[in-house]
Design a protein around this motif. Structure first.
Motif, mmCIF file in Angstrom:
data_model
loop_
_atom_site.group_PDB
_atom_site.id
_atom_site.type_symbol
_atom_site.label_atom_id
_atom_site.label_comp_id
_atom_site.label_asym_id
_atom_site.label_seq_id
_atom_site.Cartn_x
_atom_site.Cartn_y
_atom_site.Cartn_z
ATOM 1 N N HIS A 180 -3.841 20.313 35.023
ATOM 2 C CA HIS A 180 -3.354 20.055 33.581
ATOM 3 C C HIS A 180 -4.587 20.674 32.941
ATOM 4 C CE1 HIS A 180 -1.500 17.619 30.415
ATOM 5 N NE2 HIS A 180 -2.629 17.539 29.763
ATOM 6 N N LEU A 182 -6.955 20.475 29.027
ATOM 7 C CA LEU A 182 -7.271 19.751 27.796
ATOM 8 C C LEU A 182 -8.044 20.908 27.033
ATOM 9 C CD1 LEU A 182 -7.720 17.814 25.583
ATOM 10 C CD2 LEU A 182 -9.531 16.806 26.851
ATOM 11 N N THR A 235 -2.880 20.211 26.973
ATOM 12 C CA THR A 235 -3.121 19.073 25.842
ATOM 13 C C THR A 235 -3.788 20.020 24.698
ATOM 14 O OG1 THR A 235 -2.879 17.042 27.047
ATOM 15 C CG2 THR A 235 -3.851 17.179 24.875
ATOM 16 N N ARG A 255 2.111 18.866 24.038
ATOM 17 C CA ARG A 255 1.370 17.839 23.889
ATOM 18 C C ARG A 255 0.191 18.241 23.056
ATOM 19 N NH1 ARG A 255 1.244 14.017 27.985
ATOM 20 N NH2 ARG A 255 2.851 14.223 29.774
ATOM 21 N N ALA A 257 -3.367 16.281 21.083
ATOM 22 C CA ALA A 257 -4.400 15.408 20.727
ATOM 23 C C ALA A 257 -4.855 14.965 19.402
ATOM 24 C CB ALA A 257 -5.546 15.599 21.780
ATOM 25 N N GLU A 289 -1.523 12.583 22.345
ATOM 26 C CA GLU A 289 -2.529 11.870 23.200
ATOM 27 C C GLU A 289 -3.592 11.623 22.046
ATOM 28 O OE1 GLU A 289 -3.476 14.156 26.649
ATOM 29 O OE2 GLU A 289 -1.642 14.198 27.363
#
Length: 374
Positions: A180, A182, A235, A255, A257, A289
């Motif tokens: 994943h 970020l 994300t 996704r 944040a 998120e």
């Protein structure tokens, strides 16, 4: 069963001190000790409905090269640079600080092979996104990268190529990991709203339109998807602006944040537009998120209560938010978001997460999960 909530961190983790490592019976090697400690905290789901997302720390805060900005720069493919008096400069040959940042990333990858032996589960890596990098770095001329449209356009491809190489190395070391990414865009609001100062400090760079920022994000998503990492495994931090939210969706983000502390009130026109945009995206299957500060004395409770209250006023129930992820963060990026702190500034080690913050997040998670079943 799909988890009600997933817990993770913002990609940073303060390295255990030698005394802490001794007390916890950890190795004296900081990357290995940090990753072993993170595995003990986030390596297993708390229960069936509360999941965790282990992450490879990109910053331990041991020196000026051990922070998220140099760690992200170390990923840029075929790029050199160094740390100079006014910040991180690109393209002047590989200096000692730049080389050290690369070495730190390699040491963390090597630590992963040992600390995560046999691990099977989510594993996240973190980098600053291209909009933030454009405002946080300088060119050989002394101008910020943001002042050169060509250099800005190059950033997402350089970052994507570097991330692909990094993820490939990480997968080789931890074969059972479900990777994943970020992408933290801590300074995207300042870049978008024209709050980044020029080197002289007497003026500011022109705002970068949301559509152009969306093109940068789109380039990243396309390159990562070619590697095999689809949008559900990335994300993206999108700030608190409806135009940026729309640009992210147009770029393919699934996704995103957001920080409840930054979101405008529903009673304002800006807030109404943004909250309705969030609700529309959620209805279309996007996942949000939440970036929160779980430390004692933080505003975690009031922030989440405000968010749920607004969510209900839009006609949703708490249960409609099931499946969210919560990202522990010290709140250090809030001043970057508002333009109070220059994104090129050297952060303090205190801005990084520590063990106590993650433990606080883990303690409050059961009460959130219970609320999401109501």
């Amino acid at each position: 069963m799909k988890p009600l909530v997933t817990l993770t961190g913002d990609g940073t983790f303060r390295a255990p001190t030698p005394e802490q490592a001794l007390r916890l019976e950890l190795p004296q090697d900081p990357p290995l000790a940090a990753l072993m400690r993170l595995r003990s905290l986030l390596g297993d789901d708390l229960e069936e409905q509360i999941a965790t997302r282990l992450y490879l720390p990109s910053a331990l805060g041991r020196d000026e090269t051990d922070h998220l900005l140099p760690a992200s720069l170390a990923l840029l493919a075929e790029t050199t640079g160094d740390l100079v008096s006014y910040g991180w400069r690109l393209g002047s040959g590989t200096g000692r600080a730049w080389q050290h940042a690369r070495e730190l990333r390699e040491r963390m990858l090597d630590a992963a092979r040992i600390a995560l032996l046999g691990y099977e589960g989510a594993l996240m890596t973190t980098a600053l996104g291209p909009a933030t990098l454009s405002g946080a770095t300088f060119l050989q001329s002394g101008e910020r990268t943001l002042g050169d449209p060509g250099a800005v356009r190059d950033l997402p491809m350089l970052l994507a190529e570097g991330l692909v190489g990094h993820l490939t190395s990480l997968q080789e070391r931890v074969p059972g990991a479900q990777l994943h990414v970020l992408l933290r865009e801590d300074a995207v609001a300042a870049v978008h709203q024209g709050r980044i100062p020029t080197p002289s400090g007497r003026r500011r760079y022109a705002p970068l339109p949301a559509q152009e920022i969306g093109v940068l994000w789109s380039c990243l998503f396309v390159a990562l998807e070619e590697y095999g990492l689809d949008a559900n495994s990335v994300t993206l931090g999108v700030g608190a602006d409806i135009s940026l939210l729309r640009a992210a969706r147009d770029a393919g983000a699934r996704r995103m944040a957001i920080a409840p502390r930054r979101l405008p009130a529903l009673t304002t026109p800006e807030g109404r537009a943004l909250w309705e945009g969030i609700a529309e995206a959620a209805d279309d299957g996007c996942v949000f998120e939440l970036v929160v500060d779980p430390r004692p004395g933080g505003l975690l409770g009031p922030e989440l209560e405000m968010m749920f209250e607004t969510w209900r006023r839009l006609g949703h129930s708490d249960a409609d938010a099931a499946g969210i992820a919560v990202i522990a963060h010290t709140g250090a990026s809030h001043d970057l978001h508002s333009g109070l702190v220059d994104p090129s500034a050297q952060p303090e080690a205190s801005t990084l997460l520590d063990e106590q913050a993650l433990e606080a997040l883990l303690r409050v998670a059961p009460s959130w999960a219970e609320r999401l079943t109501a």
